[in-house]
Scaffold this motif. Sequence first.
Motif, PDB file in Angstrom:
ATOM      1  N   ALA A   1     -23.703  44.077  23.078  1.00  0.00           N
ATOM      2  CA  ALA A   1     -24.807  44.580  22.245  1.00  0.00           C
ATOM      3  C   ALA A   1     -24.431  44.593  20.771  1.00  0.00           C
ATOM      4  CB  ALA A   1     -25.191  45.983  22.704  1.00  0.00           C
ATOM      5  N   GLY A   2     -23.181  44.323  20.456  1.00  0.00           N
ATOM      6  CA  GLY A   2     -22.732  44.304  19.051  1.00  0.00           C
ATOM      7  C   GLY A   2     -22.578  45.715  18.500  1.00  0.00           C
ATOM      8  N   THR A   3     -21.881  45.826  17.384  1.00  0.00           N
ATOM      9  CA  THR A   3     -21.741  47.131  16.728  1.00  0.00           C
ATOM     10  C   THR A   3     -22.986  47.359  15.863  1.00  0.00           C
ATOM     11  OG1 THR A   3     -20.747  46.146  14.774  1.00  0.00           O
ATOM     12  CG2 THR A   3     -19.236  46.770  16.556  1.00  0.00           C
ATOM     13  N   PRO A   4     -23.225  48.619  15.429  1.00  0.00           N
ATOM     14  CA  PRO A   4     -24.373  48.856  14.531  1.00  0.00           C
ATOM     15  C   PRO A   4     -24.316  47.942  13.301  1.00  0.00           C
ATOM     16  CG  PRO A   4     -23.514  50.942  15.325  1.00  0.00           C
ATOM     17  CD  PRO A   4     -22.580  49.881  15.840  1.00  0.00           C
ATOM     18  N   ALA A   5     -23.121  47.722  12.759  1.00  0.00           N
ATOM     19  CA  ALA A   5     -23.008  46.863  11.560  1.00  0.00           C
ATOM     20  C   ALA A   5     -23.386  45.420  11.903  1.00  0.00           C
ATOM     21  CB  ALA A   5     -21.579  46.916  11.015  1.00  0.00           C
ATOM     22  N   GLU A   6     -23.034  44.976  13.110  1.00  0.00           N
ATOM     23  CA  GLU A   6     -23.357  43.593  13.505  1.00  0.00           C
ATOM     24  C   GLU A   6     -24.864  43.425  13.726  1.00  0.00           C
ATOM     25  OE1 GLU A   6     -19.273  42.013  15.566  1.00  0.00           O
ATOM     26  OE2 GLU A   6     -20.570  43.299  16.772  1.00  0.00           O
ATOM     27  N   ARG A   7     -25.479  44.482  14.291  1.00  0.00           N
ATOM     28  CA  ARG A   7     -26.937  44.402  14.501  1.00  0.00           C
ATOM     29  C   ARG A   7     -27.651  44.388  13.151  1.00  0.00           C
ATOM     30  NH1 ARG A   7     -25.460  47.810  18.937  1.00  0.00           N
ATOM     31  NH2 ARG A   7     -26.220  49.745  18.003  1.00  0.00           N
ATOM     32  N   ALA A   8     -27.156  45.196  12.231  1.00  0.00           N
ATOM     33  CA  ALA A   8     -27.761  45.216  10.886  1.00  0.00           C
ATOM     34  C   ALA A   8     -27.560  43.855  10.222  1.00  0.00           C
ATOM     35  CB  ALA A   8     -27.137  46.322  10.051  1.00  0.00           C
ATOM     36  N   ALA A   9     -26.403  43.232  10.471  1.00  0.00           N
ATOM     37  CA  ALA A   9     -26.137  41.908   9.883  1.00  0.00           C
ATOM     38  C   ALA A   9     -27.128  40.886  10.437  1.00  0.00           C
ATOM     39  CB  ALA A   9     -24.704  41.478  10.195  1.00  0.00           C
ATOM     40  N   LEU A  10     -27.404  40.982  11.742  1.00  0.00           N
ATOM     41  CA  LEU A  10     -28.359  40.038  12.328  1.00  0.00           C
ATOM     42  C   LEU A  10     -29.730  40.215  11.680  1.00  0.00           C
ATOM     43  CD1 LEU A  10     -28.905  37.828  14.397  1.00  0.00           C
ATOM     44  CD2 LEU A  10     -29.431  39.595  16.073  1.00  0.00           C
ATOM     45  N   ARG A  11     -30.102  41.488  11.435  1.00  0.00           N
ATOM     46  CA  ARG A  11     -31.399  41.714  10.783  1.00  0.00           C
ATOM     47  C   ARG A  11     -31.408  41.086   9.380  1.00  0.00           C
ATOM     48  NH1 ARG A  11     -33.613  47.229  11.575  1.00  0.00           N
ATOM     49  NH2 ARG A  11     -31.979  47.945  10.210  1.00  0.00           N
ATOM     50  N   ASP A  12     -30.313  41.253   8.666  1.00  0.00           N
ATOM     51  CA  ASP A  12     -30.203  40.656   7.322  1.00  0.00           C
ATOM     52  C   ASP A  12     -30.375  39.139   7.375  1.00  0.00           C
ATOM     53  OD1 ASP A  12     -29.765  42.900   5.961  1.00  0.00           O
ATOM     54  OD2 ASP A  12     -27.693  42.437   5.348  1.00  0.00           O
ATOM     55  N   ILE A  13     -29.717  38.532   8.351  1.00  0.00           N
ATOM     56  CA  ILE A  13     -29.774  37.068   8.472  1.00  0.00           C
ATOM     57  C   ILE A  13     -31.205  36.620   8.769  1.00  0.00           C
ATOM     58  CG2 ILE A  13     -29.017  35.141   9.945  1.00  0.00           C
ATOM     59  CD1 ILE A  13     -26.289  36.542  10.132  1.00  0.00           C
ATOM     60  N   CYS A  14     -31.869  37.354   9.690  1.00  0.00           N
ATOM     61  CA  CYS A  14     -33.259  37.007  10.018  1.00  0.00           C
ATOM     62  C   CYS A  14     -34.129  37.153   8.774  1.00  0.00           C
ATOM     63  CB  CYS A  14     -33.800  37.916  11.120  1.00  0.00           C
ATOM     64  SG  CYS A  14     -33.039  37.601  12.705  1.00  0.00           S
ATOM     65  N   SER A  15     -33.888  38.225   8.029  1.00  0.00           N
ATOM     66  CA  SER A  15     -34.746  38.437   6.869  1.00  0.00           C
ATOM     67  C   SER A  15     -34.502  37.374   5.789  1.00  0.00           C
ATOM     68  CB  SER A  15     -34.611  39.886   6.413  1.00  0.00           C
ATOM     69  OG  SER A  15     -34.179  39.957   5.127  1.00  0.00           O
ATOM     70  N   MET A  16     -33.271  36.868   5.683  1.00  0.00           N
ATOM     71  CA  MET A  16     -33.001  35.802   4.690  1.00  0.00           C
ATOM     72  C   MET A  16     -33.844  34.559   4.957  1.00  0.00           C
ATOM     73  SD  MET A  16     -28.883  35.688   4.552  1.00  0.00           S
ATOM     74  CE  MET A  16     -27.996  37.228   4.656  1.00  0.00           C
ATOM     75  N   VAL A  17     -33.916  34.151   6.229  1.00  0.00           N
ATOM     76  CA  VAL A  17     -34.652  32.909   6.503  1.00  0.00           C
ATOM     77  C   VAL A  17     -36.155  33.121   6.338  1.00  0.00           C
ATOM     78  CG1 VAL A  17     -32.898  31.854   7.998  1.00  0.00           C
ATOM     79  CG2 VAL A  17     -34.685  33.235   9.025  1.00  0.00           C
TER      80      VAL A  17
END
Length: 434
Positions: free
Chosen positions: A337-353
Amino acid sequence: MDTLTQALAELRRQFTVPTDVLRDVAAAFQADLKAGLAGAPASLPLLPAYLANPTGRERGRYLALDFGGTNVRVLLVELLGDGVVHVRRRVSRRLRDIARGYDYTAPDVTPAALFGFLARLVGMVAPAEGRWPLGFTFSYPCRQTGLTRAVLLRWHKEIRVPGVEGQDVGKLLQQALTREQVRQVELKAIINDTVGTQLAGAYGDRDCRAGVIIGTGFNVCYLEEQVFAPPGQIINLECGDFARLPRNAYDNRLDAASANPGGQRLEKMVAGLYLGELVRLMVVDLAERGVLLAGAAPAGLDQPYAFTGEDLGRVLTDTAPDQPHTAALLAKLTGSAGTPAERAALRDICSMVVVRSARLVAAVLLGLLRHSDPKLERRHVIAIDGALYSHLPGYGRYLSLLLDQALGTAARQVIMRPTPDGSGLGAAIAAAAG
Ligand code: BGC
């Protein structure tokens, strides 16, 4: 700064479209459009639709077949005039449904099988009695020589069915309707989905001068009133093919592995089908570098397009603390499930595209508006639809904000009009005009 924060900052740098670049893309788009209209080489195909806007007086019952995204839809539509439409019947099927054991996008599918599938769906909606005019929305680039003659130039959106490129899709559909005994149906018009969206918008508002789809694919059409005598003619820009763009290594990787390398460069940076894949490429890259999901086995992400546009929406709308839906998605794809920081990073990546996608669409619309009406002296309604635009919260608002910022007070002349089901409804309107 830790390595994940650093890696994200670097990705953000690569995916940012600064305002001066946005303006350059708009200017290049406008120049390409002008060149294309003058018959000079341009990266915009500019395909005439053999239609102008409807009068609003079209009435009656028509069938609409809408093919070109994730789902195929058939509608029985009643046109009541001046923007009033009722959908009387509707069926919808996925083009690819692995659970049900079929995939009409695959390279082993024949044209007869694909068009047979479409004809059977039409047969499910068409009443048995009477003659039924049909409008066919076929959302791939076609060279039309009339309203019912449309030769497919090339497949997009990862369809790989051989033997259709170079063929008249109107003929293929008509033959399939005959084979499937759906003889009460008569093909009256073939249109692109952007054209359908514009027609649906213009049916109730004559100032609708453009149609936009931001969904599985991306494209724009508009009413060209300078080159053609009144009432003008709608041109399908096929602007997913626009290529004068700043690209990064992930864009190049996605392109190289796609079904059509070198083609649809803008679409591959904007549309839902590809945004998920860009996210996947970034995540896999960070995982390989040990920056993200170090403890996981991202094998579920190895498969191209394993991270879908819907997944991207799920991550971006997962606003609860700890991102439970993102955790579930990551667990499904990677076993962790990833760490909270990793999940937040995924959200950042999605928002960039997604942010980059909206900024590039804004650039295209600005280039188009400058071409059609440099001083914005008239009202411009832009009919718009597509899953990314309509289902991703904030996308539409951000796009409008970008246009407002770029146009200043003249922005009041530009109205973005969400036009749900426009591609299907527009096919019925085109059938009425045909
Ligand atoms: C197609 C266009 C279509 C767009 C949106 C693109 O891949 O080439 O014809 O309008 O997708 O569906």
